[in-house]
Design a protein around this motif. Structure first.
Motif, mmCIF file in Angstrom:
data_model
loop_
_atom_site.group_PDB
_atom_site.id
_atom_site.type_symbol
_atom_site.label_atom_id
_atom_site.label_comp_id
_atom_site.label_asym_id
_atom_site.label_seq_id
_atom_site.Cartn_x
_atom_site.Cartn_y
_atom_site.Cartn_z
ATOM 1 N N GLN A 346 0.853 -1.195 0.000
ATOM 2 C CA GLN A 346 0.000 0.000 0.000
ATOM 3 C C GLN A 346 0.886 1.241 0.000
ATOM 4 O O GLN A 346 1.823 1.342 0.793
ATOM 5 C CB GLN A 346 -0.877 -0.045 1.260
ATOM 6 N N THR A 347 0.610 2.196 -0.888
ATOM 7 C CA THR A 347 1.376 3.443 -0.858
ATOM 8 C C THR A 347 0.941 4.273 0.343
ATOM 9 O O THR A 347 -0.160 4.096 0.883
ATOM 10 C CB THR A 347 1.178 4.266 -2.139
ATOM 11 N N LEU A 348 1.807 5.201 0.720
ATOM 12 C CA LEU A 348 1.457 6.086 1.824
ATOM 13 C C LEU A 348 0.225 6.916 1.468
ATOM 14 O O LEU A 348 -0.635 7.166 2.325
ATOM 15 C CB LEU A 348 2.637 6.990 2.167
ATOM 16 N N GLN A 349 0.112 7.321 0.226
ATOM 17 C CA GLN A 349 -1.076 8.067 -0.189
ATOM 18 C C GLN A 349 -2.335 7.238 -0.005
ATOM 19 O O GLN A 349 -3.348 7.740 0.508
ATOM 20 C CB GLN A 349 -0.952 8.495 -1.653
ATOM 21 N N GLU A 350 -2.284 5.977 -0.373
ATOM 22 C CA GLU A 350 -3.451 5.102 -0.201
ATOM 23 C C GLU A 350 -3.793 4.941 1.273
ATOM 24 O O GLU A 350 -4.968 4.943 1.652
ATOM 25 C CB GLU A 350 -3.176 3.746 -0.840
ATOM 26 N N ARG A 351 -2.779 4.819 2.096
ATOM 27 C CA ARG A 351 -3.049 4.703 3.528
ATOM 28 C C ARG A 351 -3.721 5.956 4.070
ATOM 29 O O ARG A 351 -4.700 5.873 4.823
ATOM 30 C CB ARG A 351 -1.751 4.437 4.304
ATOM 31 N N LEU A 352 -3.199 7.107 3.693
ATOM 32 C CA LEU A 352 -3.713 8.353 4.256
ATOM 33 C C LEU A 352 -5.054 8.757 3.645
ATOM 34 O O LEU A 352 -5.762 9.603 4.204
ATOM 35 C CB LEU A 352 -2.689 9.471 4.080
ATOM 36 N N ASP A 353 -5.416 8.166 2.526
ATOM 37 C CA ASP A 353 -6.737 8.414 1.951
ATOM 38 C C ASP A 353 -7.847 7.740 2.755
ATOM 39 O O ASP A 353 -9.010 8.125 2.660
ATOM 40 C CB ASP A 353 -6.795 7.912 0.503
ATOM 41 N N GLU A 354 -7.483 6.750 3.549
ATOM 42 C CA GLU A 354 -8.474 6.081 4.392
ATOM 43 C C GLU A 354 -8.854 6.997 5.551
ATOM 44 O O GLU A 354 -8.008 7.693 6.106
ATOM 45 C CB GLU A 354 -7.910 4.766 4.930
ATOM 46 N N PRO A 355 -10.127 7.015 5.950
ATOM 47 C CA PRO A 355 -10.545 7.910 7.040
ATOM 48 C C PRO A 355 -9.972 7.456 8.377
ATOM 49 O O PRO A 355 -9.762 6.268 8.618
ATOM 50 C CB PRO A 355 -12.074 7.785 7.017
ATOM 51 N N LEU A 356 -9.699 8.432 9.236
ATOM 52 C CA LEU A 356 -9.221 8.155 10.588
ATOM 53 C C LEU A 356 -10.383 8.290 11.551
ATOM 54 O O LEU A 356 -11.161 9.247 11.471
ATOM 55 C CB LEU A 356 -8.109 9.136 10.970
ATOM 56 N N GLU A 357 -10.499 7.336 12.456
ATOM 57 C CA GLU A 357 -11.659 7.297 13.347
ATOM 58 C C GLU A 357 -11.770 8.544 14.224
ATOM 59 O O GLU A 357 -12.835 9.161 14.308
ATOM 60 C CB GLU A 357 -11.577 6.047 14.242
ATOM 61 N N TRP A 358 -10.672 8.933 14.860
ATOM 62 C CA TRP A 358 -10.748 10.029 15.829
ATOM 63 C C TRP A 358 -9.336 10.450 16.207
ATOM 64 O O TRP A 358 -8.402 9.642 16.188
ATOM 65 C CB TRP A 358 -11.496 9.544 17.076
ATOM 66 N N VAL A 359 -9.160 11.723 16.547
ATOM 67 C CA VAL A 359 -7.879 12.234 17.031
ATOM 68 C C VAL A 359 -8.119 12.991 18.324
ATOM 69 O O VAL A 359 -8.994 13.864 18.385
ATOM 70 C CB VAL A 359 -7.210 13.168 15.998
ATOM 71 N N ASP A 360 -7.364 12.675 19.353
ATOM 72 C CA ASP A 360 -7.431 13.389 20.625
ATOM 73 C C ASP A 360 -6.405 14.524 20.578
ATOM 74 O O ASP A 360 -5.194 14.289 20.629
ATOM 75 C CB ASP A 360 -7.122 12.430 21.774
ATOM 76 N N ARG A 361 -6.907 15.748 20.496
ATOM 77 C CA ARG A 361 -6.029 16.905 20.348
ATOM 78 C C ARG A 361 -5.316 17.274 21.646
ATOM 79 O O ARG A 361 -4.481 18.195 21.660
ATOM 80 C CB ARG A 361 -6.824 18.105 19.830
ATOM 81 N N ASN A 362 -5.586 16.572 22.732
ATOM 82 C CA ASN A 362 -4.807 16.778 23.947
ATOM 83 C C ASN A 362 -3.390 16.235 23.785
ATOM 84 O O ASN A 362 -2.470 16.684 24.467
ATOM 85 C CB ASN A 362 -5.473 16.098 25.139
ATOM 86 N N TYR A 363 -3.245 15.247 22.901
ATOM 87 C CA TYR A 363 -1.947 14.591 22.756
ATOM 88 C C TYR A 363 -1.365 14.701 21.348
ATOM 89 O O TYR A 363 -0.150 14.660 21.188
ATOM 90 C CB TYR A 363 -2.061 13.110 23.157
#
Length: 578
Positions: A346-363
């Motif tokens: 998998q290319t890095l672009q393909e990986r990053l095109d997938e949605p991310l569930e959630w990000v905790d902006r505290n960390y």
């Protein structure tokens, strides 16, 4: 010619190929394998548990899980041992034995019949050793880290090795904590199996392995004690089987672009200074070099995004729950080479095109509102470090970034241990502590760069002062410390001729480290310098004779490679984000 797979691969040479197969199968069947099983592809599992390695306590479980994955995919898993390294249990330092483990890993992977390999390790020198060996052996490989430990508790406070180790020990030295309490803390700092709980070297190298693409996406930050770590191990075994046929090799993954991506993420997570040495060694196996100019360029345009100790507040378990490496990569997307790929193909672009569930902006902060607008590490130059030094500005005291001070010199580790707490030591808070002869040739380059604050100053409340050396420091450490000075003192670098009372200037703004002595005086002192004695036998003699300096990764000169394309990470090539 098509390479033979399974038990027919890499045959022992008796001058009769058919006899070699016959004898090998005969001995294998003595271990209870059926002829049908012996015809399957082989996935080797490099196993590194040891009674002297707390970080690897879970390795037997991980081996079992990897084996499940290999078996489910139709392969034969075969486990083999290699050297195991753990910093606190090795004398003089685990760094001296990283290259030994790398050689062990490379030769066992190459010599034994395996079509792919899963490398299981975690403790800070273990992962770079395995990646160095894998790069040189260059058969399909997956890195599986053991994962970070979870935090303990003390009087309502979370504790994690080993940043809190150093913080409490500093308080103990200053008389703020008594013996009873430090004994309690000792039993609460490392509360579970796994590697250090903070963004130390082990965690940093796990992240680098994931960014290089040789570890599974999302695998770097899974805590050691979570069930997901075993799920990841099983999947690593399954994916290793897929590599048998598609044959993605370490040399396909560790490229100029993936190394630049790893450097960017290193800056963004404010990772360990050790990672610069280790990444240089891994890349150097494939002929890829890291220039200090390019390192500084990447650092100056890459913000710190991760709020973890030793430069922030959180621990690795928080980083994992916050989104892990995937969240950091998405924030840096516009700066990354997206054409790199991982063991999934998998290319890095393909990986990053997938949605991310959630990000905790505290960390994990956003790129627009970072912890710091510039990266955590920089390279220094100057007449005291002609070939460079490393400085972790994210873990230093900003008020000390532009410092000129008097040198208080320690000639060796023994000298440091003997005099640092001497009440008669002539030292003041605005002086610069200097440690010599602690580089790779001088002492194996131990984590001694975190020179303790002299006890007489610690009791006056001094928390930080400028310290410089040719040693390393733990990734869990903090302070205004210049490290990896090259050339080191033991081979006649300028550090060797620094005297007590000399003036030294550190400038983070200019990225320089200067000895304020005339060129004529430096030349006269160098003419009088003589090297010390060298070990004359065994592995230490080999290390002393063949180890490279820090900018080249402290690898052995006979193990480095020219690479497929002679790549070099220089600022005049393609820039990140093009």
């Amino acid at each position: 010619m098509t390479k033979e797979k399974g038990m027919k691969g890499g045959l022992t040479n008796y001058g009769d190929k058919d006899f070699s197969v016959f004898l090998r199968n005969s001995f294998a069947r003595s271990m209870g394998y059926s002829p049908e099983t012996l015809r399957k592809p082989i996935v080797g599992i490099a196993s590194t548990p040891s009674g002297f390695n707390n970080c690897h306590r879970t390795v037997p479980e991980l081996v079992e899980a990897v084996s499940r994955g290999v078996l489910a995919a139709g392969g034969l898993p075969l486990t083999f041992p290699t050297t195991s390294l753990c910093e606190p249990f090795l004398n003089p330092t685990s760094m001296m034995f990283r290259n030994l483990m790398a050689m062990d890993t490379e030769e066992m992977v190459r010599a034994q019949p395996m079509d792919a390999v899963v490398l299981i390790g975690g403790c800070d020198k273990t992962v770079p050793a395995q990646l160095m060996g894998a790069a040189s052996a260059n058969i399909p490989a997956i890195q599986l880290v053991t994962g970070a430990m979870s935090t303990g508790r003390h009087k309502g406070e979370r504790l994690g090795a080993c940043t809190d180790c150093r913080r409490y020990w500093g308080r103990f030295r200053a008389g703020e904590v008594d013996r009873h309490e430090i004994d309690l803390v000792e039993g609460r700092l490392a509360a579970t199996a796994g590697t250090c709980a903070v963004m130390g070297t082990a965690s940093t190298m796990a992240i680098i392995a994931e960014v290089l693409g040789i570890a599974l996406p999302g695998s770097a930050s899974i805590p050691a004690v979570m069930a997901d770590r075993l799920v990841c191990a099983e999947r690593s075994g399954t994916i290793a089987m897929s590599l048998v046929n598609c044959a993605i090799r370490p040399s396909d993954l560790i490229t100029k672009h993936s190394v630049e991506n790893a450097l960017r993420v290193l800056m963004a997570v404010s990772g360990s200074t050790n990672a610069v040495v280790h990444l240089a060694a891994i890349a150097g196996r494939l002929g890829i070099s890291i220039s200090p100019e390019r390192l500084n360029q990447i650092s100056d345009e890459t913000p710190v995004l991760v709020n973890l100790k030793p430069v922030g507040e959180g621990y690795m378990e928080d980083f994992h729950a916050a989104g892990g490496v995937g969240a950091v990569l998405r924030e840096l997307r516009h700066l990354l080479h997206l054409d790199t790929f991982n063991v999934l193909g998998q290319t890095l672009q393909e990986r990053l095109d997938e949605p991310l569930e959630w990000v905790d902006r505290n960390y994990i902060y956003s790129f627009k509102t970072p912890v710091s607008p510039v990266g955590g590490l920089i390279a220094l130059s100057g007449n005291l470090a002609p070939d460079g030094a490393i400085f972790k500005r994210a873990a230093a005291t900003p008020e000390l970034f532009e410092t000129e001070g008097r040198a208080v010199v320690f000639e060796s580790l023994a000298d440091l241990a003997e005099r640092i707490d001497d009440p008669d030591l002539d030292v003041e808070p605005d002086d610069i502590l200097v440690l010599k002869n602690a580089g790779p040739v001088g002492a194996g380059m131990p984590e001694a760069g975190y020179l303790p604050i002299p006890r007489k100053l610690a009791k006056r409340g001094v928390k930080d002062m400028v310290r410089i050396s040719d040693a390393r420091m733990s990734g869990t450490a903090f302070g205004t410390i210049a490290l990896h000075i090259s050339p080191e003192a033991a081979i006649g670098g300028p550090l060797a001729i620094v005297h007590n009372g000399d003036r030294i200037r550190l400038s983070v703004r200019e990225k320089t480290l200067e000895l304020l002595v005339s060129e004529e005086e430096i030349s006269d002192r160098m003419a009088d310098w003589r090297p010390g004695s060298a070990p004359d036998r065994g592995y230490q003699a080999l290390f002393h004779r063949t180890v490279n300096q820090a900018p080249h990764g402290c690898d052995f000169d006979f193990l480095t490679g020219t690479g497929r394309n002679g790549n070099a990470l220089a600022g005049d090539g393609r820039e990140a984000g093009e």
